[in-house]
Design a protein around this motif. Structure first.
Motif, PDB file in Angstrom:
ATOM      1  N   TRP A 173      -6.226   6.192  -3.149  1.00  0.00           N
ATOM      2  CA  TRP A 173      -4.915   5.897  -3.238  1.00  0.00           C
ATOM      3  C   TRP A 173      -4.922   5.120  -4.571  1.00  0.00           C
ATOM      4  O   TRP A 173      -5.452   4.183  -4.823  1.00  0.00           O
ATOM      5  N   TYR A 174      -3.650   5.805  -5.395  1.00  0.00           N
ATOM      6  CA  TYR A 174      -2.979   4.966  -6.449  1.00  0.00           C
ATOM      7  C   TYR A 174      -1.786   4.729  -6.283  1.00  0.00           C
ATOM      8  O   TYR A 174      -0.981   5.174  -5.462  1.00  0.00           O
ATOM      9  N   ARG A 175      -1.324   3.585  -6.942  1.00  0.00           N
ATOM     10  CA  ARG A 175       0.195   3.386  -6.948  1.00  0.00           C
ATOM     11  C   ARG A 175       0.345   3.194  -8.605  1.00  0.00           C
ATOM     12  O   ARG A 175      -0.423   2.531  -9.460  1.00  0.00           O
ATOM     13  N   GLN A 176       1.633   3.599  -9.024  1.00  0.00           N
ATOM     14  CA  GLN A 176       2.143   3.751 -10.372  1.00  0.00           C
ATOM     15  C   GLN A 176       3.489   3.312 -10.234  1.00  0.00           C
ATOM     16  O   GLN A 176       4.409   4.011  -9.974  1.00  0.00           O
TER      17      GLN A 176
ATOM     18  N   ALA B  48       6.962   1.853 -12.039  1.00  0.00           N
ATOM     19  CA  ALA B  48       7.706   2.180 -13.146  1.00  0.00           C
ATOM     20  C   ALA B  48       7.277   1.853 -14.710  1.00  0.00           C
ATOM     21  O   ALA B  48       7.051   0.478 -14.823  1.00  0.00           O
ATOM     22  N   GLY B  49       6.898   2.805 -15.402  1.00  0.00           N
ATOM     23  CA  GLY B  49       6.457   2.412 -16.763  1.00  0.00           C
ATOM     24  C   GLY B  49       4.963   1.760 -16.925  1.00  0.00           C
ATOM     25  O   GLY B  49       4.879   1.208 -18.115  1.00  0.00           O
ATOM     26  N   ARG B  50       4.351   2.092 -15.775  1.00  0.00           N
ATOM     27  CA  ARG B  50       3.154   1.286 -15.923  1.00  0.00           C
ATOM     28  C   ARG B  50       1.918   2.305 -15.763  1.00  0.00           C
ATOM     29  O   ARG B  50       2.167   3.297 -15.453  1.00  0.00           O
ATOM     30  N   GLY B  51       0.719   1.865 -15.563  1.00  0.00           N
ATOM     31  CA  GLY B  51      -0.331   2.717 -15.491  1.00  0.00           C
ATOM     32  C   GLY B  51      -0.749   2.846 -13.837  1.00  0.00           C
ATOM     33  O   GLY B  51      -0.202   2.304 -13.093  1.00  0.00           O
ATOM     34  N   LEU B  52      -1.697   3.593 -13.800  1.00  0.00           N
ATOM     35  CA  LEU B  52      -2.102   4.141 -12.314  1.00  0.00           C
ATOM     36  C   LEU B  52      -3.142   2.993 -11.862  1.00  0.00           C
ATOM     37  O   LEU B  52      -4.177   2.589 -12.618  1.00  0.00           O
ATOM     38  N   GLN B  53      -2.690   2.253 -10.902  1.00  0.00           N
ATOM     39  CA  GLN B  53      -3.621   1.273 -10.219  1.00  0.00           C
ATOM     40  C   GLN B  53      -4.062   1.659  -8.862  1.00  0.00           C
ATOM     41  O   GLN B  53      -3.601   2.190  -8.005  1.00  0.00           O
ATOM     42  N   LEU B  54      -5.659   1.752  -8.778  1.00  0.00           N
ATOM     43  CA  LEU B  54      -6.514   2.150  -7.550  1.00  0.00           C
ATOM     44  C   LEU B  54      -6.095   1.032  -6.708  1.00  0.00           C
ATOM     45  O   LEU B  54      -6.346   0.006  -6.744  1.00  0.00           O
ATOM     46  N   LEU B  55      -5.687   1.362  -5.522  1.00  0.00           N
ATOM     47  CA  LEU B  55      -5.559   0.787  -4.214  1.00  0.00           C
ATOM     48  C   LEU B  55      -6.871   0.768  -3.233  1.00  0.00           C
ATOM     49  O   LEU B  55      -7.455  -0.304  -3.080  1.00  0.00           O
ATOM     50  N   PHE B  56      -6.931   2.098  -3.001  1.00  0.00           N
ATOM     51  CA  PHE B  56      -8.415   2.123  -2.083  1.00  0.00           C
ATOM     52  C   PHE B  56      -8.998   3.348  -2.355  1.00  0.00           C
ATOM     53  O   PHE B  56      -8.589   4.381  -3.039  1.00  0.00           O
ATOM     54  N   TYR B  57     -10.354   3.177  -2.134  1.00  0.00           N
ATOM     55  CA  TYR B  57     -11.257   4.453  -2.198  1.00  0.00           C
ATOM     56  C   TYR B  57     -11.998   4.770  -0.922  1.00  0.00           C
ATOM     57  O   TYR B  57     -12.442   3.880  -0.547  1.00  0.00           O
ATOM     58  N   SER B  58     -12.423   5.984  -0.549  1.00  0.00           N
ATOM     59  CA  SER B  58     -13.295   6.135   0.631  1.00  0.00           C
ATOM     60  C   SER B  58     -14.169   7.385   0.403  1.00  0.00           C
ATOM     61  O   SER B  58     -13.901   8.213  -0.293  1.00  0.00           O
TER      62      SER B  58
ATOM     63  N   GLY C 289     -16.448   8.508   2.696  1.00  0.00           N
ATOM     64  CA  GLY C 289     -16.694   8.954   3.999  1.00  0.00           C
ATOM     65  C   GLY C 289     -15.653   8.484   5.215  1.00  0.00           C
ATOM     66  O   GLY C 289     -14.985   7.401   4.926  1.00  0.00           O
ATOM     67  N   ILE C 290     -15.872   9.065   6.201  1.00  0.00           N
ATOM     68  CA  ILE C 290     -15.035   8.682   7.617  1.00  0.00           C
ATOM     69  C   ILE C 290     -15.178   7.201   7.599  1.00  0.00           C
ATOM     70  O   ILE C 290     -16.340   6.777   7.863  1.00  0.00           O
ATOM     71  N   GLY C 291     -14.107   6.590   7.848  1.00  0.00           N
ATOM     72  CA  GLY C 291     -14.135   5.077   8.376  1.00  0.00           C
ATOM     73  C   GLY C 291     -14.487   4.136   7.169  1.00  0.00           C
ATOM     74  O   GLY C 291     -14.872   3.039   7.527  1.00  0.00           O
ATOM     75  N   GLN C 292     -15.024   4.722   6.174  1.00  0.00           N
ATOM     76  CA  GLN C 292     -15.534   3.961   5.169  1.00  0.00           C
ATOM     77  C   GLN C 292     -14.357   3.778   3.928  1.00  0.00           C
ATOM     78  O   GLN C 292     -13.964   4.831   3.099  1.00  0.00           O
ATOM     79  N   ILE C 293     -13.842   2.388   3.792  1.00  0.00           N
ATOM     80  CA  ILE C 293     -12.745   2.138   3.149  1.00  0.00           C
ATOM     81  C   ILE C 293     -12.943   0.969   2.041  1.00  0.00           C
ATOM     82  O   ILE C 293     -13.515   0.085   2.513  1.00  0.00           O
ATOM     83  N   SER C 294     -12.766   1.185   0.873  1.00  0.00           N
ATOM     84  CA  SER C 294     -13.078   0.010  -0.057  1.00  0.00           C
ATOM     85  C   SER C 294     -11.632  -0.342  -0.728  1.00  0.00           C
ATOM     86  O   SER C 294     -10.965   0.616  -1.197  1.00  0.00           O
ATOM     87  N   SER C 295     -11.429  -1.699  -0.707  1.00  0.00           N
ATOM     88  CA  SER C 295      -9.961  -2.132  -1.629  1.00  0.00           C
ATOM     89  C   SER C 295     -10.211  -2.630  -2.764  1.00  0.00           C
ATOM     90  O   SER C 295     -11.201  -3.266  -2.828  1.00  0.00           O
ATOM     91  N   GLU C 296      -9.552  -2.366  -3.736  1.00  0.00           N
ATOM     92  CA  GLU C 296      -9.592  -2.720  -4.994  1.00  0.00           C
ATOM     93  C   GLU C 296      -8.491  -3.763  -5.204  1.00  0.00           C
ATOM     94  O   GLU C 296      -8.809  -4.619  -5.996  1.00  0.00           O
ATOM     95  N   VAL C 297      -7.438  -3.839  -4.405  1.00  0.00           N
ATOM     96  CA  VAL C 297      -6.503  -4.869  -4.867  1.00  0.00           C
ATOM     97  C   VAL C 297      -5.937  -5.580  -3.553  1.00  0.00           C
ATOM     98  O   VAL C 297      -5.301  -4.783  -2.696  1.00  0.00           O
TER      99      VAL C 297
ATOM    100  N   TYR D 103       3.139   6.746  -5.206  1.00  0.00           N
ATOM    101  CA  TYR D 103       2.108   6.621  -4.676  1.00  0.00           C
ATOM    102  C   TYR D 103       1.353   8.087  -4.866  1.00  0.00           C
ATOM    103  O   TYR D 103       1.868   9.159  -4.189  1.00  0.00           O
ATOM    104  N   LEU D 104       0.106   7.944  -5.155  1.00  0.00           N
ATOM    105  CA  LEU D 104      -0.675   9.252  -5.668  1.00  0.00           C
ATOM    106  C   LEU D 104      -1.992   9.252  -4.698  1.00  0.00           C
ATOM    107  O   LEU D 104      -2.632   8.163  -4.927  1.00  0.00           O
ATOM    108  N   CYS D 105      -2.383  10.336  -4.336  1.00  0.00           N
ATOM    109  CA  CYS D 105      -3.892  10.384  -3.377  1.00  0.00           C
ATOM    110  C   CYS D 105      -4.414  11.214  -4.271  1.00  0.00           C
ATOM    111  O   CYS D 105      -4.009  12.345  -4.970  1.00  0.00           O
TER     112      CYS D 105
END
Lengths: 110, 112
Positions: free
Chosen positions: B35-38, B40-50, B52-60, B89-91
């Motif tokens: 999951w990313y968020r961009q 207005a006028g900014r770059g892509l910010q990584l929010l979360f990545y996974s 596998g099932i149930g495995q979530i890492s938070s970046e911010v 918001y981009l997946c």
């Protein structure tokens, strides 16, 4: 120093011109690199991966310079349709966590 | 071939309301999901990545959370939206860690 840096531009070039963008990265352990294209209010789309030996796809050539820690994108014979923002992505060394640059804006005019 | 879906395409929500954005991938198994968020006028910010099932890492650290209840489903949530949560918001999915990512069409969120 930011993890990934790009000149925001805009690069304003005529049709048919050759234009090059650079993207510098700070983590020398980074292993994978990519260029994406993003049109206004759209999702980024993969343009090409950047390999150690370079990569060419038609009018587009990507290069990696590990010694100076930058990647480059060369566009030859620019078309109006090349107008977009070009994003570089560097995966954080050792963790594969992707970091996007803020993008370089390209405007190709007639 | 693989496809990625996101919905809704646009959303207008008041401050303090909850949020749930969904992303599903078809045509592949065990993808890496992002999951990313961009803003207005900014770059892509990584929010979360996974990976596998149930495995979530938070970046911010922020008032957002993510879940992966099924192999090809990734959900972004918030209990109370802030004005600063507005953005695009981009997946994305990738076959391998560090591999090429493919993005969904995104959700444009405006918090009022």
């Amino acid at each position: 120093r930011k993890e990934v840096e790009q000149d925001p531009g805009p690069f304003n070039v005529p049709e048919g011109a050759t234009v090059a963008f650079n993207c510098t990265y700070s983590n020398s352990a980074s292993q994978s690199f990519f260029w994406y294209r993003q049109d206004c209010r759209k999702e980024p789309k993969l343009l090409m991966s950047v390999y150690s030996s370079g990569n060419e796809d038609g009018r587009f050539t990507a290069q990696l310079n590990r010694a100076s820690q930058y990647i480059s994108l060369l566009i030859r014979d620019s078309k109006l349709s090349d107008s977009a923002t070009y994003l570089c992505v560097v995966n954080r060394g050792g963790s594969y966590i992707p970091t996007f640059g803020r993008g370089t804006s390209l405007i190709v005019h007639p | 071939s693989q496809t990625i879906h996101q919905w809704p395409a646009t959303l207008v929500q008041p401050v303090g309301s909850p949020l749930s954005l969904e992303c599903t991938v078809e045509g592949t198994s065990n993808p890496n999901l992002y999951w990313y968020r961009q803003a207005a006028g900014r770059g892509l910010q990584l929010l979360f990545y996974s990976v596998g099932i149930g495995q979530i890492s938070s970046e911010v650290p922020q008032n957002l959370s993510a879940s992966r209840p099924q192999d090809r489903q990734f959900i972004l949530s918030s209990k109370k939206l802030l004005l600063s949560d507005s953005g695009f918001y981009l997946c994305a999915w990738a076959l391998t860690q560090g591999g090429e990512q493919y993005f969904g069409p995104g959700t444009r969120l405006t918090v009022t």
